[in-house]
Design a protein around this motif. Structure first.
Motif, mmCIF file in Angstrom:
data_model
loop_
_atom_site.group_PDB
_atom_site.id
_atom_site.type_symbol
_atom_site.label_atom_id
_atom_site.label_comp_id
_atom_site.label_asym_id
_atom_site.label_seq_id
_atom_site.Cartn_x
_atom_site.Cartn_y
_atom_site.Cartn_z
ATOM 1 N N TYR A 152 4.376 -1.770 6.262
ATOM 2 C CA TYR A 152 4.780 -1.484 4.885
ATOM 3 C C TYR A 152 3.677 -1.867 3.901
ATOM 4 O O TYR A 152 3.347 -1.095 2.983
ATOM 5 C CB TYR A 152 6.060 -2.249 4.553
ATOM 6 C CG TYR A 152 6.442 -2.174 3.092
ATOM 7 C CD1 TYR A 152 7.152 -1.083 2.599
ATOM 8 C CD2 TYR A 152 6.079 -3.193 2.194
ATOM 9 C CE1 TYR A 152 7.491 -0.998 1.249
ATOM 10 C CE2 TYR A 152 6.420 -3.119 0.861
ATOM 11 C CZ TYR A 152 7.116 -2.021 0.397
ATOM 12 O OH TYR A 152 7.442 -1.940 -0.933
ATOM 13 N N ASP A 153 3.115 -3.066 4.093
ATOM 14 C CA ASP A 153 2.047 -3.524 3.199
ATOM 15 C C ASP A 153 0.864 -2.570 3.225
ATOM 16 O O ASP A 153 0.252 -2.269 2.177
ATOM 17 C CB ASP A 153 1.590 -4.929 3.591
ATOM 18 C CG ASP A 153 2.645 -5.982 3.262
ATOM 19 O OD1 ASP A 153 3.534 -5.698 2.428
ATOM 20 O OD2 ASP A 153 2.578 -7.091 3.844
ATOM 21 N N ASN A 155 0.931 0.700 4.089
ATOM 22 C CA ASN A 155 1.327 1.955 3.441
ATOM 23 C C ASN A 155 1.471 1.788 1.935
ATOM 24 O O ASN A 155 1.159 2.709 1.154
ATOM 25 C CB ASN A 155 2.644 2.457 4.036
ATOM 26 C CG ASN A 155 2.495 2.915 5.470
ATOM 27 O OD1 ASN A 155 1.395 3.276 5.907
ATOM 28 N ND2 ASN A 155 3.594 2.926 6.221
ATOM 29 N N LYS A 156 1.925 0.600 1.524
ATOM 30 C CA LYS A 156 2.071 0.321 0.085
ATOM 31 C C LYS A 156 0.704 0.291 -0.590
ATOM 32 O O LYS A 156 0.551 0.788 -1.729
ATOM 33 C CB LYS A 156 2.758 -1.034 -0.088
ATOM 34 C CG LYS A 156 3.007 -1.456 -1.540
ATOM 35 C CD LYS A 156 4.064 -0.617 -2.200
ATOM 36 C CE LYS A 156 4.582 -1.243 -3.491
ATOM 37 N NZ LYS A 156 3.552 -1.597 -4.466
ATOM 38 N N TYR A 159 -0.362 3.845 -0.981
ATOM 39 C CA TYR A 159 0.417 4.470 -2.054
ATOM 40 C C TYR A 159 -0.062 4.001 -3.422
ATOM 41 O O TYR A 159 -0.251 4.815 -4.349
ATOM 42 C CB TYR A 159 1.899 4.126 -1.873
ATOM 43 C CG TYR A 159 2.740 4.473 -3.079
ATOM 44 C CD1 TYR A 159 3.124 5.788 -3.343
ATOM 45 C CD2 TYR A 159 3.152 3.470 -3.976
ATOM 46 C CE1 TYR A 159 3.891 6.100 -4.458
ATOM 47 C CE2 TYR A 159 3.916 3.766 -5.084
ATOM 48 C CZ TYR A 159 4.287 5.080 -5.320
ATOM 49 O OH TYR A 159 5.034 5.393 -6.434
ATOM 50 N N ASP A 160 -0.269 2.702 -3.574
ATOM 51 C CA ASP A 160 -0.728 2.162 -4.860
ATOM 52 C C ASP A 160 -2.080 2.748 -5.258
ATOM 53 O O ASP A 160 -2.315 3.074 -6.438
ATOM 54 C CB ASP A 160 -0.832 0.638 -4.786
ATOM 55 C CG ASP A 160 0.550 -0.021 -4.734
ATOM 56 O OD1 ASP A 160 1.541 0.635 -5.102
ATOM 57 O OD2 ASP A 160 0.621 -1.208 -4.316
ATOM 58 N N LYS A 183 5.272 9.479 -0.154
ATOM 59 C CA LYS A 183 4.876 8.135 0.271
ATOM 60 C C LYS A 183 5.793 7.081 -0.352
ATOM 61 O O LYS A 183 6.130 6.089 0.273
ATOM 62 C CB LYS A 183 3.425 7.866 -0.091
ATOM 63 C CG LYS A 183 2.427 8.663 0.761
ATOM 64 C CD LYS A 183 0.988 8.433 0.296
ATOM 65 C CE LYS A 183 0.027 9.278 1.149
ATOM 66 N NZ LYS A 183 -1.370 9.156 0.705
ATOM 67 N N ARG A 184 6.174 7.318 -1.601
ATOM 68 C CA ARG A 184 7.073 6.382 -2.276
ATOM 69 C C ARG A 184 8.440 6.350 -1.587
ATOM 70 O O ARG A 184 9.016 5.279 -1.359
ATOM 71 C CB ARG A 184 7.237 6.779 -3.747
ATOM 72 C CG ARG A 184 8.093 5.785 -4.562
ATOM 73 C CD ARG A 184 8.315 6.306 -5.974
ATOM 74 N NE ARG A 184 9.184 7.466 -5.967
ATOM 75 C CZ ARG A 184 10.525 7.405 -5.892
ATOM 76 N NH1 ARG A 184 11.137 6.228 -5.810
ATOM 77 N NH2 ARG A 184 11.242 8.516 -5.900
ATOM 78 N N LEU A 187 8.218 4.538 1.632
ATOM 79 C CA LEU A 187 8.193 3.089 1.424
ATOM 80 C C LEU A 187 9.600 2.547 1.190
ATOM 81 O O LEU A 187 9.955 1.470 1.685
ATOM 82 C CB LEU A 187 7.286 2.740 0.246
ATOM 83 C CG LEU A 187 5.775 2.897 0.476
ATOM 84 C CD1 LEU A 187 5.023 2.703 -0.834
ATOM 85 C CD2 LEU A 187 5.288 1.892 1.525
ATOM 86 N N ASN A 188 10.394 3.301 0.430
ATOM 87 C CA ASN A 188 11.778 2.884 0.188
ATOM 88 C C ASN A 188 12.578 2.834 1.494
ATOM 89 O O ASN A 188 13.377 1.920 1.713
ATOM 90 C CB ASN A 188 12.450 3.833 -0.801
ATOM 91 C CG ASN A 188 11.918 3.654 -2.212
ATOM 92 O OD1 ASN A 188 11.336 2.610 -2.545
ATOM 93 N ND2 ASN A 188 12.107 4.663 -3.058
ATOM 94 N N GLU A 190 11.288 2.352 4.441
ATOM 95 C CA GLU A 190 10.775 1.227 5.213
ATOM 96 C C GLU A 190 11.398 -0.079 4.728
ATOM 97 O O GLU A 190 11.743 -0.959 5.538
ATOM 98 C CB GLU A 190 9.242 1.159 5.114
ATOM 99 C CG GLU A 190 8.535 2.256 5.888
ATOM 100 C CD GLU A 190 7.019 2.129 5.816
ATOM 101 O OE1 GLU A 190 6.528 0.981 5.834
ATOM 102 O OE2 GLU A 190 6.347 3.162 5.731
ATOM 103 N N ILE A 191 11.544 -0.217 3.414
ATOM 104 C CA ILE A 191 12.177 -1.408 2.855
ATOM 105 C C ILE A 191 13.620 -1.526 3.343
ATOM 106 O O ILE A 191 14.087 -2.618 3.705
ATOM 107 C CB ILE A 191 12.139 -1.378 1.312
ATOM 108 C CG1 ILE A 191 10.749 -1.726 0.800
ATOM 109 C CG2 ILE A 191 13.159 -2.344 0.721
ATOM 110 C CD1 ILE A 191 10.374 -3.185 1.019
#
Length: 315
Positions: A152-153, A155-156, A159-160, A183-184, A187-188, A190-191
Motif C-alpha cells: 500500500y505504501d 502504491n500510495k 499515486y501521490d 489508483k486512488r 488504494l481504498n 487495499e485499505i
C-alpha cells in the motif's frame, strides 16, 4: 433319663445359639473366607458380588446410572465366557466408591476450557498446542498485514507522485486522469482489505489472551507457577490413577477417582473388575488391562481373553 434328655436338648440349643450369634457377628468375614476358598479351588464358578458404597454428588452421576455402567463393564468379561462373573447386590463383596479429589477436579476445571485429562495425566500439552497454534496464526497474519501495508505504501507513493504531477503539470488527457483515479480506488480497496485483516488479527489477540488467561487460571487453581504449566500433567498422580482395586482381608474396594466421559468410566470399571478377577496389567496398548487408559477400546483383546482364561483356570 428324661431330665438328662431335656438338659442335653437345652445344651444343644444353647450351642446352636452361640454358633449362630458368632456367625452373624462375623458373617462377612466367614462368607469372605468361604468364598475366597471356593474361588481359589474353582475360580469363576460363581459370580463375585459388588455394590455401590459411596458416590460423591460432584460427579453428577446417579446411582442408577452408575449401576448401568457397572453392568456394562462386568459383562465385558462375562460375555467372553458366556457366564456371569460379577453380580450386583446391595451388600456385595466388592464396594464401588466414586471418590472426588484433585483428579476429577482437574478434569472438571480443564474441560471448561476444552482440555481433557487422558491416561491419568492432565493433558495441558493440548492447551499449549492451542496457544502455539493461535500464536503461529497471529504471526502469519501480522506478516501478511505488513506485506499489504508495504504494498500500500509503495502504491500510495506512486499515486501521490502521479497526482502531484497532474496538479502541477499540463493535464493532457482523460485517460491519464482515469488512471490516477483508478489508483486512488485501488488504494481504498487495499485499505479496506488491510482493515479486514486487522480485525482477524485482533480476534486472534483476543483468543491468545483468553488462552493465556485460562492457563493462568488453571495454574493458579493448582497453586503452580505459570512458568511450569507444561508439567501440570505430571502432578496429577500415578499412572492409570483414575481408579484402583484394593483388598485387605474381607475389605474389597474399587475406587474411581476420575473420568472425562461415560466411555472412560466404562473402561476404568472394566479394568478394575479385571483386577478383581486376579488379572494383572497387559502389554498391548489396546488391552482393557493395559496400564494406561488411553484408547477408546471397550472390548477384550486376545491378550485380555488369554489372561481371563488363565485366571479362571480354563485351558
Amino acid at each position: 433319663m428324661k431330665n438328662y434328655r431335656i438338659n442335653s436338648f437345652i445344651i444343644f440349643f444353647i450351642i446352636i445359639l452361640i454358633l449362630s450369634s458368632g456367625y452373624y457377628k462375623y458373617k462377612t468375614e466367614i462368607n469372605y473366607s468361604i468364598n475366597n476358598l471356593v474361588n481359589r479351588i474353582q475360580p469363576c464358578q460363581r459370580p463375585i458380588t459388588y455394590s455401590i458404597n459411596a458416590l460423591d454428588e460432584r460427579f453428577h452421576l446417579s446411582k442408577e446410572e452408575l449401576i448401568i455402567q457397572t453392568e456394562k463393564a462386568q459383562k465385558i468379561w462375562g460375555s467372553t465366557l458366556n457366564k456371569d462373573l460379577f453380580k450386583y447386590s446391595e451388600n456385595g463383596e466388592i464396594k464401588i466408591n466414586l471418590i472426588y479429589d484433585y483428579r476429577q477436579k482437574a478434569t472438571d476445571e480443564l474441560s471448561k476450557i476444552g482440555v481433557v485429562i487422558d491416561g491419568g495425566k492432565t493433558n495441558l500439552n493440548t492447551l499449549k498446542a492451542k496457544h502455539d497454534s493461535y500464536l503461529e496464526s497471529y504471526n502469519k497474519e501480522i506478516a501478511k498485514i505488513n506485506q499489504m501495508i508495504a504494498k500500500y505504501d509503495s502504491n500510495k507513493a506512486i499515486y501521490d507522485n502521479d497526482l502531484r504531477n497532474w496538479n502541477n503539470g499540463t493535464r493532457q488527457s482523460n485517460s491519464e486522469f482515469n488512471s490516477i483515479e483508478q489508483k486512488r480506488l485501488n488504494l481504498n480497496n487495499e485499505i479496506a482489505l488491510i482493515n479486514k485483516e486487522k480485525v482477524i488479527s485482533n480476534e486472534l489477540v483476543k483468543m491468545i489472551n483468553s488462552n493465556v488467561t485460562s492457563i493462568n487460571k488453571v495454574v493458579n487453581n493448582f497453586n503452580l507457577n505459570v512458568k511450569n504449566y507444561n508439567s501440570i500433567g505430571s502432578s496429577t498422580g500415578k499412572i492409570f490413577d483414575e481408579g484402583e482395586y484394593t483388598r485387605e482381608s474381607s475389605d474389597i474396594n474399587i475406587n474411581i477417582y476420575q473420568f472425562k466421559n461415560s466411555n472412560q468410566l466404562l473402561r476404568v470399571l472394566a479394568h478394575e473388575f479385571g483386577h478383581a478377577l486376579g488379572i494383572e496389567h497387559q502389554e498391548s496398548p489396546e488391552s482393557i488391562m493395559y496400564y494406561l487408559n488411553e484408547n477408546g477400546n471397550d472390548k477384550l483383546t486376545i491378550e485380555d481373553k488369554d489372561a481371563l482364561k488363565k485366571a479362571c483356570k480354563i485351558n
